[in-house]
Motif scaffolding. Structure first.
Motif, PDB file in Angstrom:
ATOM      1  N   ASP A 118      -6.912  -4.759   5.031  1.00  0.00           N
ATOM      2  CA  ASP A 118      -5.468  -4.639   4.828  1.00  0.00           C
ATOM      3  C   ASP A 118      -4.896  -5.927   4.236  1.00  0.00           C
ATOM      4  O   ASP A 118      -4.050  -5.892   3.345  1.00  0.00           O
ATOM      5  N   LYS A 134       0.839  -1.199   0.000  1.00  0.00           N
ATOM      6  CA  LYS A 134       0.000   0.000   0.000  1.00  0.00           C
ATOM      7  C   LYS A 134       0.873   1.247   0.000  1.00  0.00           C
ATOM      8  O   LYS A 134       1.793   1.377   0.798  1.00  0.00           O
ATOM      9  N   THR A 135       0.577   2.134  -0.927  1.00  0.00           N
ATOM     10  CA  THR A 135       1.306   3.396  -1.021  1.00  0.00           C
ATOM     11  C   THR A 135       0.299   4.542  -1.007  1.00  0.00           C
ATOM     12  O   THR A 135      -0.913   4.317  -0.980  1.00  0.00           O
ATOM     13  N   ALA A 136       0.799   5.773  -1.056  1.00  0.00           N
ATOM     14  CA  ALA A 136      -0.083   6.945  -1.072  1.00  0.00           C
ATOM     15  C   ALA A 136      -0.959   6.975  -2.315  1.00  0.00           C
ATOM     16  O   ALA A 136      -2.044   7.556  -2.319  1.00  0.00           O
ATOM     17  N   LYS A 137      -0.511   6.324  -3.395  1.00  0.00           N
ATOM     18  CA  LYS A 137      -1.257   6.329  -4.655  1.00  0.00           C
ATOM     19  C   LYS A 137      -2.065   5.054  -4.890  1.00  0.00           C
ATOM     20  O   LYS A 137      -2.647   4.872  -5.949  1.00  0.00           O
ATOM     21  N   TYR A 154      -1.994   0.672  -4.551  1.00  0.00           N
ATOM     22  CA  TYR A 154      -1.208  -0.526  -4.299  1.00  0.00           C
ATOM     23  C   TYR A 154      -0.199  -0.751  -5.417  1.00  0.00           C
ATOM     24  O   TYR A 154      -0.528  -0.625  -6.590  1.00  0.00           O
ATOM     25  N   SER A 155       1.021  -1.099  -5.032  1.00  0.00           N
ATOM     26  CA  SER A 155       2.074  -1.396  -6.004  1.00  0.00           C
ATOM     27  C   SER A 155       2.481  -2.854  -5.865  1.00  0.00           C
ATOM     28  O   SER A 155       2.694  -3.336  -4.743  1.00  0.00           O
TER      29      SER A 155
END
Length: 198
Positions: free
Chosen positions: A78, A20-23, A25-26
């Motif tokens: 999550d 999880k990132t600020a933008k 999911y990577s």
């Protein structure tokens, strides 16, 4: 994905997860040393403490802990996000006025549905009796495997529509017996739905 040595033995696993990132999911690939699992094989059944177990949940658990700084995700959304890269929100089954319709609709739409028992069994003897009658584990998550809408005849001769839900324990054993949507509202604290990755 299994990683093999020259002799064909499993030496590790590459597990694709999402961070999880600020933008959003990577995607991330986490490599797990397979020596602890090599004797069991990948996705094979071995005898566990409570019956047959599948290896893949243990492999994924190790990968999730590795990606998440040795901490378990705090909740189903999550966990689901790390596994699929899809956002999901928990709802309480008993608080959803259209829960009966939702579980049928989302099943036939091919969406992943997860139900969780966290906080439902507090140690009261009656709770343990109820838990045993449906074969549920405290603070555990189950996936919806099958939804069947059927007609049920009452003793007075009248018919009613009943939705029967089959759940799956991800460990591959101690699956609950099929339950009505009314029982799901009674025994489960959280209901999560998300699109499957693709």
């Amino acid at each position: 994905t299994e990683i093999y040595d020259a002799k064909g033995a499993v030496t590790g696993y590459d597990v694709r997860l999402f961070e999880k990132t600020a933008k959003g999911y990577s995607p991330r690939t986490v490599r797990i040393d397979g020596h602890a699992f090599a004797s069991q094989g990948f996705a094979t059944r071995t005898r566990g403490e409570n019956g047959p177990e599948e290896v893949w949940p243990r492999v994924i658990e190790h990968a999730v802990l590795s990606l998440n700084g040795s901490k378990a995700p705090g909740n189903v959304p999550d966990s689901y996000g790390m596994l699929t890269g899809k956002a999901v929100v928990d709802s309480r089954p008993g608080a959803l006025s259209d829960f009966d319709k939702r579980i049928v609709r989302d099943y036939y739409a091919g969406r992943m549905q997860i139900l969780c028992t966290t906080g439902m069994f507090k140690g009261d003897p009656q709770d343990h009796v109820m838990r045993g009658s449906v074969n549920l584990v405290e603070s555990h998550a189950y996936s919806v495997e099958k939804v069947e809408v059927r007609s049920v005849r009452h003793p007075d001769g009248e018919y009613a529509v009943e939705t029967l839900v089959t759940l799956r324990n991800p460990w591959g054993h101690t699956h609950p017996r099929p339950m009505t949507t009314g029982e799901l509202k009674q025994y489960f604290s959280a209901y999560s739905v998300a699109d499957t990755p693709g």
